[in-house]
Motif scaffolding. Structure first.
Motif, short mmCIF file in Angstrom:
data_model
loop_
_atom_site.label_atom_id
_atom_site.label_comp_id
_atom_site.label_asym_id
_atom_site.label_seq_id
_atom_site.Cartn_x
_atom_site.Cartn_y
_atom_site.Cartn_z
N PRO A 188 7.26 -17.51 14.84
CA PRO A 188 8.44 -18.10 15.49
C PRO A 188 8.60 -19.56 15.11
CG PRO A 188 7.14 -16.82 17.05
CD PRO A 188 6.31 -16.94 15.81
N ASP A 189 9.81 -19.97 14.78
CA ASP A 189 10.09 -21.35 14.38
C ASP A 189 10.44 -22.15 15.63
OD1 ASP A 189 10.56 -23.64 13.02
OD2 ASP A 189 12.39 -22.97 12.02
N ARG A 190 9.41 -22.51 16.39
CA ARG A 190 9.61 -23.21 17.65
C ARG A 190 9.48 -24.72 17.46
NH1 ARG A 190 6.43 -20.36 22.53
NH2 ARG A 190 7.17 -22.32 23.43
N ASP A 191 10.34 -25.48 18.12
CA ASP A 191 10.35 -26.93 17.96
C ASP A 191 9.06 -27.59 18.44
OD1 ASP A 191 12.88 -26.75 16.94
OD2 ASP A 191 13.91 -27.31 18.80
N ASP A 192 8.39 -26.98 19.41
CA ASP A 192 7.21 -27.61 20.00
C ASP A 192 5.90 -27.06 19.43
OD1 ASP A 192 7.57 -25.10 21.10
OD2 ASP A 192 6.89 -25.68 23.11
N TRP A 193 5.98 -26.28 18.37
CA TRP A 193 4.77 -25.69 17.79
C TRP A 193 4.23 -26.53 16.65
CZ3 TRP A 193 4.40 -19.67 17.09
CH2 TRP A 193 4.18 -19.08 18.36
N ALA A 194 2.93 -26.82 16.73
CA ALA A 194 2.21 -27.39 15.60
C ALA A 194 1.76 -26.26 14.68
CB ALA A 194 1.02 -28.20 16.08
N ILE A 195 1.30 -26.61 13.49
CA ILE A 195 0.77 -25.59 12.57
C ILE A 195 -0.36 -24.82 13.24
CG2 ILE A 195 -0.35 -25.19 10.34
CD1 ILE A 195 2.55 -26.10 10.13
N LEU A 246 -4.32 -32.88 10.04
CA LEU A 246 -4.78 -32.23 11.26
C LEU A 246 -3.69 -31.26 11.67
CD1 LEU A 246 -6.30 -35.12 13.43
CD2 LEU A 246 -7.52 -33.39 12.11
N THR A 247 -4.00 -29.99 11.73
CA THR A 247 -2.96 -28.99 12.01
C THR A 247 -2.48 -29.05 13.45
OG1 THR A 247 -4.70 -27.33 12.35
CG2 THR A 247 -3.66 -27.42 10.18
N CYS A 248 -3.23 -29.70 14.34
CA CYS A 248 -2.76 -29.84 15.72
C CYS A 248 -1.70 -30.92 15.84
CB CYS A 248 -3.93 -30.14 16.66
SG CYS A 248 -4.69 -31.77 16.43
N GLY A 249 -1.59 -31.79 14.83
CA GLY A 249 -0.62 -32.88 14.87
C GLY A 249 0.44 -32.78 13.79
N THR A 250 0.51 -31.64 13.13
CA THR A 250 1.50 -31.41 12.09
C THR A 250 2.39 -30.26 12.55
OG1 THR A 250 -0.13 -32.06 10.42
CG2 THR A 250 1.84 -30.94 9.64
N PHE A 251 3.69 -30.51 12.70
CA PHE A 251 4.56 -29.55 13.38
C PHE A 251 5.44 -28.77 12.41
CE2 PHE A 251 3.20 -32.51 16.55
CZ PHE A 251 3.12 -31.77 17.71
N LEU A 252 5.84 -27.58 12.86
CA LEU A 252 6.71 -26.74 12.05
C LEU A 252 8.02 -27.45 11.74
CD1 LEU A 252 6.25 -23.26 13.80
CD2 LEU A 252 5.25 -24.01 11.63
N THR A 253 8.48 -28.30 12.65
CA THR A 253 9.74 -29.01 12.45
C THR A 253 9.65 -30.04 11.32
OG1 THR A 253 9.11 -30.53 14.23
CG2 THR A 253 10.56 -28.70 14.81
N ASP A 254 8.41 -30.32 10.85
CA ASP A 254 8.25 -31.25 9.72
C ASP A 254 8.63 -30.61 8.39
OD1 ASP A 254 7.26 -33.10 11.53
OD2 ASP A 254 5.15 -32.61 11.14
#
Length: 236
Positions: A24-31, A70-78
């Protein structure tokens, strides 16, 4: 969103292969959220490290679209297209996105990453001024995520190089007014600061703005002065 994930199963795969997953391409999701979605609902065999999800533990470092992150700080929206997720470069792959961190830990231990004291223990704590704290505080922010190692072209080519994080951590204690240790021999060796060619990618990759490149260059000056003046002060 498509996540193109590097997969490697020891004893089964001759080399890593890529597998595509739709998430899902969610705005609040990180990698990391997308990887956990895959793990929980799509493919339970996917292996990767993570812990705090808050940019503190440093365990979720991976290569995202060619860059250590860091995948917790890299977001799909990037990203606007498929996202490629691979293990950190410069480390042996154990399985999928999990790398062998033993060489990194061995390098850390070489620099004596703790306060070294001589003589009797004091009856009270060691008080420090704000200026004394500021001298080393920057280097104490390292979370051992190893992104700087993956970004460092020297370490990728020469795994015997101490590496940015280990040298920055050594400087953290060298600059601490409470420390009495002497790390000159290990830091001034061929695998120490002199192995660095000052590309600076380690500093660019650091998520905590530690600036390990600066730590290395500062100790090069210290080592050079001490070689000429053996009794010069070690702190710089």
């Amino acid at each position: 969103m498509i996540l193109r994930v590097s997969r490697y199963r020891p004893g089964v795969d001759a080399e890593p292969v890529f597998q595509d997953y739709e998430v899902p391409d969610r705005d609040d999701w990180a990698i990391l959220d997308a990887l956990n979605h895959i793990k929980d609902t799509v493919d339970g065999t996917l292996s990767f490290r993570w812990s705090c999800r808050m940019g503190i533990c440093g365990s979720c470092g991976m290569t995202v679209n060619g860059e250590p992150k860091l995948t917790c700080g890299t977001f799909l929206t990037d990203f606007t297209g498929p996202v490629t997720v691979e293990p950190l470069r410069g480390f042996a792959v154990i399985r999928d996105l999990v790398v062998d961190i033993d060489p990194f830990l061995a390098n850390l231990s070489k620099v004596t990453p703790w306060l070294v004291r001589e003589g009797e223990e004091p009856a009270s704590e060691f008080a420090q001024t704000p200026e004394q704290l500021e001298a080393y505080k920057q280097y104490s922010m390292c979370i051992n995520c190893m992104l700087c190692y993956s970004a460092c072209p020297v370490y990728v080519l020469n795994p015997d190089f101490l590496g940015p994080a280990a040298i920055a951590l050594a400087q953290r204690y060298n600059l601490d007014s409470r420390d009495m240790g002497d790390r000159f021999d290990v830091l001034s060796s061929e695998e120490g600061v002199w192995g660095c060619t000052f590309v600076g990618e380690c500093t660019s990759a650091c998520p905590k703005h530690v600036d390990p490149a600066e730590a290395i260059q500062r100790y090069k000056l210290t080592a050079a002065l001490r070689s000429v003046l053996p009794f010069s002060r070690r702190r710089s």
